[in-house]
Design a protein around this motif. Sequence first.
Motif: not given
Length: 228
Positions: A114-123
Motif C-alpha cells: 500500500x505504501x509503494x502504491x501511494x507513493x506511485x499514485x502521488x508521483x
Amino acid sequence: MAQGCLKCLKYTMCVANFLCFVCGVAVLSFGVYLMVNFNFTALTPSLASLNIPSMLLISGIIITCVSFLGFLGALKENRCLLMTFFLVIFILMLVELTAACLMLIYEAEIGDIVTKDLNKGLKSTRNNETKITDWDIVQNTFKCCGVYNASDWGNTIPESCCVETPCPSKKDPEYKEGCLKKLKEWFEENFLTTGIAVIVLCIIEVLGMCFAMTLFCHISRSGLGYKL
C-alpha cells in the motif's frame, strides 16, 4: 405445534432476509454513487480494483443476491434454495475468515504494498492536476499532506494541505504530518470496531445457516415444500 414453529421460522427468515436485501441495495447504491462521483484510482493505481467504491459495489451485489435467495427459499419453502443459501453463506464465512487470517499474517507485507502504491499514485498525480481531487479528499479528511510529509509534493503542494484556501504559504503548509501515518492511526483506532463488526457478521451468518437448515429439516420431515 410443529406447523406453528415452522411458520414462525419461515416468516422470521423472510423478514430478516428482506431487511438484509434492503441493506444490500443501499450499500450497492452508495458504491455506485462513489464510483461515479469519485475516482480513487489516483491514490493507489495498482490497487484500483480494490478501492472503497468497488468493494462496496461487490459487497452490495453479494448481499442482495444471497438475501434474495434466502427470502425466496423460505417464502416458497423450497428445499433446493434453502440448501443453496446454506452453502453460499458457509462458503462466504470461510472466505471472510481466511481473508482476515491472511491480513493478520501478512500485515507488514500488505502495508509495504500500500505504501509503494501511494507513493506511485502521488508521483503520477503530481504531474497531472486533473487527478488531484482524490488526494484533496484524503488530505482534507485526515488533515495530512503527502505520503510521509509535505515534501512529497515538491514545489506543487496542493491547497488541501492547508486549513485556509488559498494556502497562505505553500512552502510551509499547515498540515505537516503524512497521510500514511494518519491512515495507520485511523485503522488502529477503529481496529476494535472492525473486529466487533466481523464477529457480529459471523454470528448473523451462523444464525442464517441454522435457520435455513432447521427450516429445511422441518420441510423434509413434514413432506411439504418443493423438492427440486
